[in-house]
Design an enzyme around this catalytic site. Structure first.
Site, PDB file in Angstrom:
ATOM      1  N   GLY A  94      -6.431   1.453  18.249  1.00  0.00           N
ATOM      2  CA  GLY A  94      -5.246   0.563  17.685  1.00  0.00           C
ATOM      3  C   GLY A  94      -4.936   1.991  17.161  1.00  0.00           C
ATOM      4  CB  ALA A  95      -1.698   3.539  16.059  1.00  0.00           C
ATOM      5  N   GLY A  96      -2.805   1.178  13.415  1.00  0.00           N
ATOM      6  CA  GLY A  96      -1.499   0.548  13.151  1.00  0.00           C
ATOM      7  C   GLY A  96      -2.419   1.223  11.312  1.00  0.00           C
ATOM      8  CE  LYS A 141      -3.817  -1.489   1.958  1.00  0.00           C
ATOM      9  NZ  LYS A 141      -4.893  -1.796   2.864  1.00  0.00           N
ATOM     10  CB  THR A 157       3.550   0.940  20.103  1.00  0.00           C
ATOM     11  OG1 THR A 157       4.182  -0.474  19.954  1.00  0.00           O
ATOM     12  CG2 THR A 157       5.034   2.036  20.650  1.00  0.00           C
ATOM     13  CE1 TYR A 159     -12.535 -11.067   6.536  1.00  0.00           C
ATOM     14  CE2 TYR A 159     -11.673  -8.441   7.020  1.00  0.00           C
ATOM     15  CZ  TYR A 159     -11.164  -9.435   6.946  1.00  0.00           C
ATOM     16  OH  TYR A 159     -10.106  -9.230   5.523  1.00  0.00           O
ATOM     17  CG  LEU A 214     -11.780  -1.664  12.300  1.00  0.00           C
ATOM     18  CD1 LEU A 214     -10.648  -0.887  11.417  1.00  0.00           C
ATOM     19  CD2 LEU A 214     -13.237  -1.247  11.751  1.00  0.00           C
ATOM     20  CG  ASP A 272      -8.445  -0.127   3.887  1.00  0.00           C
ATOM     21  OD1 ASP A 272      -9.476  -0.682   2.626  1.00  0.00           O
ATOM     22  OD2 ASP A 272      -7.269   0.317   3.299  1.00  0.00           O
TER      23      ASP A 272
HETATM   24  N1  LIG Z   1     -12.693  -4.924   8.284  1.00  0.00           N
HETATM   25  C1  LIG Z   1     -11.528  -4.997   7.353  1.00  0.00           C
HETATM   26  O1  LIG Z   1     -12.131  -4.575   6.119  1.00  0.00           O
HETATM   27  C2  LIG Z   1     -10.299  -4.775   7.497  1.00  0.00           C
HETATM   28  C3  LIG Z   1      -9.985  -3.471   6.889  1.00  0.00           C
HETATM   29  C4  LIG Z   1      -8.189  -4.009   7.499  1.00  0.00           C
HETATM   30  C5  LIG Z   1      -7.666  -4.494   8.365  1.00  0.00           C
HETATM   31  N2  LIG Z   1      -8.695  -5.549   9.542  1.00  0.00           N
HETATM   32  C6  LIG Z   1      -8.266  -5.612  10.464  1.00  0.00           C
HETATM   33  O2  LIG Z   1      -7.847  -4.480  11.175  1.00  0.00           O
HETATM   34  C7  LIG Z   1      -7.102  -5.132  12.132  1.00  0.00           C
HETATM   35  C8  LIG Z   1      -5.564  -4.257  11.957  1.00  0.00           C
HETATM   36  O3  LIG Z   1      -5.031  -4.936  11.248  1.00  0.00           O
HETATM   37  P1  LIG Z   1      -3.726  -3.766  10.147  1.00  0.00           P
HETATM   38  O4  LIG Z   1      -3.869  -3.141   9.482  1.00  0.00           O
HETATM   39  O5  LIG Z   1      -4.212  -1.742  10.874  1.00  0.00           O
HETATM   40  O6  LIG Z   1      -3.018  -3.899  11.544  1.00  0.00           O
HETATM   41  P2  LIG Z   1      -1.326  -3.407  12.154  1.00  0.00           P
HETATM   42  O7  LIG Z   1      -1.010  -2.492  10.746  1.00  0.00           O
HETATM   43  O8  LIG Z   1      -0.328  -4.708  12.044  1.00  0.00           O
HETATM   44  O9  LIG Z   1      -1.472  -2.782  13.698  1.00  0.00           O
HETATM   45  C9  LIG Z   1      -2.312  -3.518  14.640  1.00  0.00           C
HETATM   46  C10 LIG Z   1      -2.464  -3.020  15.666  1.00  0.00           C
HETATM   47  O10 LIG Z   1      -2.724  -3.993  16.343  1.00  0.00           O
HETATM   48  C11 LIG Z   1      -2.088  -3.846  17.849  1.00  0.00           C
HETATM   49  N3  LIG Z   1      -1.741  -4.858  18.734  1.00  0.00           N
HETATM   50  C12 LIG Z   1      -1.506  -6.484  18.295  1.00  0.00           C
HETATM   51  N4  LIG Z   1      -1.040  -6.996  19.170  1.00  0.00           N
HETATM   52  C13 LIG Z   1      -1.894  -6.395  20.559  1.00  0.00           C
HETATM   53  C14 LIG Z   1      -2.478  -6.435  21.398  1.00  0.00           C
HETATM   54  N5  LIG Z   1      -1.562  -7.964  21.711  1.00  0.00           N
HETATM   55  N6  LIG Z   1      -2.366  -5.751  22.673  1.00  0.00           N
HETATM   56  C15 LIG Z   1      -2.875  -4.730  21.970  1.00  0.00           C
HETATM   57  N7  LIG Z   1      -2.561  -3.892  20.798  1.00  0.00           N
HETATM   58  C16 LIG Z   1      -1.892  -5.259  20.168  1.00  0.00           C
HETATM   59  C17 LIG Z   1      -0.496  -2.809  17.576  1.00  0.00           C
HETATM   60  O11 LIG Z   1      -0.605  -1.990  18.431  1.00  0.00           O
HETATM   61  P3  LIG Z   1       0.655  -1.648  18.585  1.00  0.00           P
HETATM   62  O12 LIG Z   1       1.300  -0.335  17.936  1.00  0.00           O
HETATM   63  O13 LIG Z   1       1.510  -1.102  20.245  1.00  0.00           O
HETATM   64  O14 LIG Z   1       1.937  -2.716  17.804  1.00  0.00           O
HETATM   65  C18 LIG Z   1      -1.128  -2.283  16.105  1.00  0.00           C
HETATM   66  O15 LIG Z   1      -2.669  -0.547  16.892  1.00  0.00           O
HETATM   67  C19 LIG Z   1      -6.306  -6.547  11.941  1.00  0.00           C
HETATM   68  O16 LIG Z   1      -7.400  -7.651  12.717  1.00  0.00           O
HETATM   69  C20 LIG Z   1      -7.121  -6.525  10.428  1.00  0.00           C
HETATM   70  O17 LIG Z   1      -7.985  -7.938  10.502  1.00  0.00           O
HETATM   71  C21 LIG Z   1      -9.979  -4.893   8.578  1.00  0.00           C
END
Ligand SMILES: NC(=O)c1ccc[n+]([C@@H]2O[C@H](COP(=O)([O-])OP(=O)(O)OC[C@H]3O[C@@H](n4cnc5c(N)ncnc54)[C@H](OP(=O)(O)O)[C@@H]3O)[C@@H](O)[C@H]2O)c1
Length: 280
Positions: free
Chosen positions: A135-137, A74, A161, A221, A219, A110
């Site tokens: 969350g902040a990813g 991306k 974080t 699913y 988010l 998104d």
């Molecule tokens: N519904 C949809 O269309 C859609 C689209 C995209 C993503 N998603 C879902 O959204 C979620 C996040 O995706 P992403 O792409 O943003 O992932 P990402 O960039 O890897 O970010 C993951 C986030 O989760 C936090 N995290 C991970 N493990 C944790 C734990 N054990 N305790 C607390 N916080 C934790 C991380 O915190 P740190 O910053 O501290 O590491 C970060 O904020 C996933 O489940 C993904 O499947 C859904």
């Protein structure tokens, strides 16, 4: 309606990513093409890290009408397209490329997909709402950026974080800030954008923090009905699953490429059927 046979004039769309084999996007988009009787086919294309630029040149050369973009491309695709939408520019990330007269236009659907799901699946307008995003990813960032554009009154970002929370909150502009779990008590909308709960029964927060009158969106699913959503219902809150965001962001891509309104119900049904097929 069902799709016409593949011929010399069939248009091609697809998703690039790695790994991409488990993407639900082929099921969702092909169901949309079938429903509308469009002579299009959507495929999953495994593109390794570092090869996004070559893939985009391939798109131009082959005349591929549309590409979805998933991890890890991306950010790289953002740098290689010829033009970008406002959301793609702000996010510095692209999840959809459209080929128009030989030019590559990058979009990011998104966050708007999440807002569409909120409005159309839950009947909730984000305008004026107080929001907590956990969350902040990448997913959190897209939701924060779109909720701010949609008029949310305040967005508190709570992340393991904290430095990442501060950075992600900046996408909310004047209404974004880094928050704490205490903000949840005052929130109208709580969004789980962490990966906690993905394939597990874990929850990112205790269910006792949720209350009636709130909307709780997850988010995640997979599973569709997460432990957090069950806890939200138990607390009297309304629960919104993450499949809506996935389907609506795809719907926006479908409309950009084909110019045809996306048949959201058929696309959602295909996503649910594919998830069910994998569960069996
Ligand atoms: N519904 C949809 O269309 C859609 C689209 C995209 C993503 N998603 C879902 O959204 C979620 C996040 O995706 P992403 O792409 O943003 O992932 P990402 O960039 O890897 O970010 C993951 C986030 O989760 C936090 N995290 C991970 N493990 C944790 C734990 N054990 N305790 C607390 N916080 C934790 C991380 O915190 P740190 O910053 O501290 O590491 C970060 O904020 C996933 O489940 C993904 O499947 C859904």
């Amino acid at each position: 309606m069902s799709r016409p046979p593949v011929t010399g004039s069939t248009r091609l769309a697809g998703v690039i990513g790695s790994p991409v084999r488990h993407s639900l996007s082929p099921a969702i988009h092909n169901a949309g093409f079938d429903e509308c009787g469009l002579d299009w086919v959507y495929v999953a294309l495994e593109v390794s890290s570092g090869s996004a630029a070559a893939a985009l040149e391939g798109m131009r050369a082959f005349g591929i009408a549309g590409l979805s973009v998933t991890m890890p491309h991306k950010d790289a695709v953002h740098d290689f397209v010829d033009e970008r939408s406002l959301a793609a520019e702000r996010m510095r990330a692209v999840n959809c490329v459209q080929l128009v007269d030989g030019r590559l236009i990058g979009h990011n659907t998104d966050g708007d997909g999440f807002v569409d799901s909120l409005r159309l699946d839950a009947g909730v307008d984000p305008s004026g709402l107080s929001v907590v995003v956990l969350g902040a990813g990448g997913a959190a960032r897209s939701v924060i950026e779109a909720l701010a554009r949609a008029g949310a009154a305040g967005i508190a970002v709570v992340n393991r974080t904290e430095a990442r929370a501060v950075e992600a909150a900046s996408l909310g502009g004047k209404v974004g800030r880094s928050g704490t779990l205490a903000d949840i008590a005052r929130a109208d909308l709580v969004v789980n954008a962490t990966s906690v709960g993905l394939g597990t029964e874990e929850m990112p927060i205790g269910g006792d923090r949720l209350r009636s009158g709130q909307v709780v969106a997850d988010l995640v699913y997979h599973p569709l009905d997460t432990a957090l959503l069950r806890a939200a219902r138990f607390a009297g809150a309304r629960a919104l699953d993450g499949l809506g965001m996935l389907v609506h962001q795809a719907g926006r891509q479908f409309e950009l490429w084909t110019g045809t309104p996306a048949p959201i119900a058929a696309m959602r049904a295909a996503a649910e059927a594919e998830l069910e097929r994998r569960r069996l």
